[in-house]
Design an enzyme around this catalytic site. Structure first.
Site, PDB file in Angstrom:
ATOM      1  N   ASP A  81       2.165   1.688   3.383  1.00 40.11           N
ATOM      2  CA  ASP A  81       3.119   0.678   3.883  1.00 40.11           C
ATOM      3  C   ASP A  81       4.531   1.178   3.587  1.00 40.11           C
ATOM      4  O   ASP A  81       5.452   0.997   4.385  1.00 40.11           O
ATOM      5  CB  ASP A  81       2.963  -0.674   3.159  1.00 40.11           C
TER       6      ASP A  81
ATOM      7  N   HIS B  78       0.886  -1.162   0.000  1.00 42.55           N
ATOM      8  CA  HIS B  78       0.000   0.000   0.000  1.00 42.55           C
ATOM      9  C   HIS B  78       0.927   1.215   0.000  1.00 42.55           C
ATOM     10  O   HIS B  78       2.066   1.134   0.487  1.00 42.55           O
ATOM     11  CB  HIS B  78      -0.881   0.029   1.253  1.00 42.55           C
TER      12      HIS B  78
HETATM   13  C1  GLO Z   1      -9.338  -7.010   0.446  1.00 36.92           C
HETATM   14  C2  GLO Z   1      -8.273  -6.985  -0.559  1.00 36.92           C
HETATM   15  C3  GLO Z   1      -7.022  -6.275  -0.078  1.00 36.92           C
HETATM   16  C4  GLO Z   1      -6.176  -5.855  -1.238  1.00 36.92           C
HETATM   17  C5  GLO Z   1      -4.989  -5.039  -0.817  1.00 36.92           C
HETATM   18  C6  GLO Z   1      -4.195  -4.543  -2.019  1.00 36.92           C
HETATM   19  O1  GLO Z   1     -10.324  -7.670   0.322  1.00 36.92           O
HETATM   20  O2  GLO Z   1      -7.998  -8.279  -0.992  1.00 36.92           O
HETATM   21  O3  GLO Z   1      -6.299  -7.094   0.799  1.00 36.92           O
HETATM   22  O4  GLO Z   1      -5.734  -6.955  -1.964  1.00 36.92           O
HETATM   23  O5  GLO Z   1      -5.411  -3.965  -0.071  1.00 36.92           O
HETATM   24  O6  GLO Z   1      -4.832  -3.493  -2.604  1.00 36.92           O
END
Ligand code: GLO
Ligand code: MG
Length: 344
Positions: free
Chosen positions: A52, A49
Site C-alpha cells: 500500500d 500493507h
Molecule cells: C483478513 C485480515 C486482513 C488483515 C490485513 C492487515 O482476514 O483481517 O484484513 O487485517 O491484511 O494485515
C-alpha cells in the site's frame, strides 16, 4: 472523552466491492484521496500493507523503496496523519501461494523473510515500529501437504530474523483460524503469544485481535482481548462484526452482536487501553450493495458505535450490578445489562 481513543483503518477498507462471486462494483478511490478522507471520518492512524505504501516494491531497489516511503511519510504529515503499522502482504504474490514463512520450498521461505525485512524498513521510513503479521496462507488445505512441526519451527525462524533485523520493531501477530486456508497454524491469540515465547525476544512479539477472527475460532472476542491485555500484549485491534460461522464478513462494529461489541469495549475500558496510546483499528468492509458515494459510512459508523458503547460502559450502573453479583442473581444482572443497552 472521545479524544482519548485513537482510531485507525487501512486503505483496503475503502474498496471496490469485489467478492469471490463477482467483480468490482465501485470505482477505485486513489490513495491520496483516501488519505484526505481519514480526518473527515474521525481517524488519525493509517494501517499499511508494505505495498500500500510502496506499490510494486519487489521491482524496486532498496534506495527507490526508501525514496517512495519517504514521499508517503510526507503525504501523511501533510494530512496530519500517522502510520500505525506496516504488514508484509505475502499472500497475494505468486511465491506465497502455499504459504510464505511455512512454504515447503526454502527459496520461498527466504523470499518471505527478505520481503518482511523490507516491510520493516518501510515502517521505519513511515516512523512506526509496529509490524503486523496476518499469517494468511501459513496453514494448509490438506494436513498431509506440510510437516506442521517444521512449519512452527519456520515461523519462529522468520520471527527471529525480523526481530534481529531491527531491535526497535515490535511484531503483532494477527491470529485467524481459517480463510483463506482450511486450517491456519496460529488460530488464536494464545497461539500467537505462545510462539512469541519461543523467539529470541518475546517482549517484542504480541498480538492484534480481530473480532471476526476470534468468532470464527468459536471464541468470545472480549475474552481473547482480556487474555492478551492481561499479558500486556494487545498491541492493536481490528474491531468489526460477524454474523455466525461463515466467511469472514468484516461487518461494521456492533452490527450483528451489539452486546458482544459492548463487552469488547468494556474490557478495553477496564484495561485502560486508551492510555497505552495504541490504536482502535477498524477492519470493516462496505457492503457490496453500498453505492460509491456512501461507501465510506461503515468506517465513521463503526467509530460512532464504539464511542457510544464507551459511554454505555462508563454509565453502567456498577453499584447495582455489584449487589446482584454478590447475591448471585445473574438473571437480574442479565436484565440490567440488556435494559442498559436498550437505553433504559
Ligand atoms: C483478513 C485480515 C486482513 C488483515 C490485513 C492487515 O482476514 O483481517 O484484513 O487485517 O491484511 O494485515
Ligand atoms: Mg484484520
Amino acid at each position: 472523552m472521545s479524544a482519548e481513543y485513537r482510531f485507525s483503518f487501512g486503505p483496503w477498507n475503502l474498496h471496490e466491492g469485489a467478492d469471490p462471486f463477482g467483480p468490482t462494483v465501485r470505482p477505485t478511490v486513489a490513495f491520496a484521496e483516501k488519505l484526505r478522507m481519514y480526518k473527515q471520518l474521525g481517524f488519525e492512524g493509517v494501517q499499511f500493507h508494505d505495498d500500500d505504501a510502496v506499490p510494486d516494491l519487489e521491482t524496486l531497489s532498496a534506495a527507490e523503496v526508501a525514496k517512495k516511503a519517504a514521499a508517503v511519510k510526507k503525504m501523511l504529515d501533510a494530512e496530519g496523519l500517522v502510520a500505525e503499522f506496516v504488514a508484509p502482504r505475502l499472500w497475494e504474490h505468486p511465491n506465497g501461494i502455499d504459504g510464505a514463512y511455512t512454504a515447503n520450498d526454502p527459496a520461498v521461505r527466504r523470499w518471505a523473510i527478505d520481503r518482511s525485512k523490507r516491510a520493516i524498513d518501510i515502517a521505519n521510513a513511515l516512523d512506526t515500529r509496529l509490524i503486523v503479521l496476518w499469517l494468511a496462507r501459513e496453514g494448509t488445505y490438506i494436513r498431509e501437504s506440510k510437516n506442521a512441526l517444521d512449519s512452527h519451527r519456520y515461523l519462529v525462524d522468520a520471527l527471529n530474523e525480523m526481530l534481529r533485523h531491527d531491535p526497535r520493531s515490535q511484531i503483532a501477530i494477527e491470529s485467524k483460524p481459517n480463510e483463506p486456508m482450511d486450517h491456519a497454524y496460529i488460530p488464536t491469540v494464545g497461539h500467537a503469544l505462545a510462539i512469541a515465547h519461543q523467539t529470541v525476544d518475546p517482549d517484542r512479539v504480541g498480538g492484534l485481535i480481530e473480532t471476526a477472527h476470534a468468532m470464527l475460532a468459536g471464541l468470545d472476542p472480549s475474552d481473547e482481548m482480556a487474555f492478551a491485555l492481561s499479558a500486556g500484549k494487545l498491541w492493536s485491534v481490528h474491531l468489526n462484526d460477524q454474523n455466525g460461522l461463515k466467511f469472514d464478513q468484516d461487518k461494521s462494529f456492533g452490527a450483528a452482536n451489539l452486546r458482544g461489541a459492548f463487552n469488547q469495549v468494556r474490557i478495553l475500558e477496564l484495561a485502560k487501553y486508551a492510555e497505552t496510546g495504541r490504536f482502535i483499528g477498524l477492519d470493516v468492509k462496505a457492503m457490496r450493495t453500498q453505492k460509491a458515494d456512501v461507501a465510506h459510512k461503515h468506517l465513521a459508523n463503526s467509530r460512532q458505535v464504539f464511542l457510544t458503547l464507551v459511554d454505555k460502559v462508563r454509565r453502567f450502573p456498577n453499584d447495582q450490578a455489584a449487589r446482584l453479583i454478590a447475591d448471585r442473581d445473574y438473571e437480574a444482572l442479565e436484565l440490567l445489562v440488556l435494559e442498559h443497552l436498550m437505553g433504559n
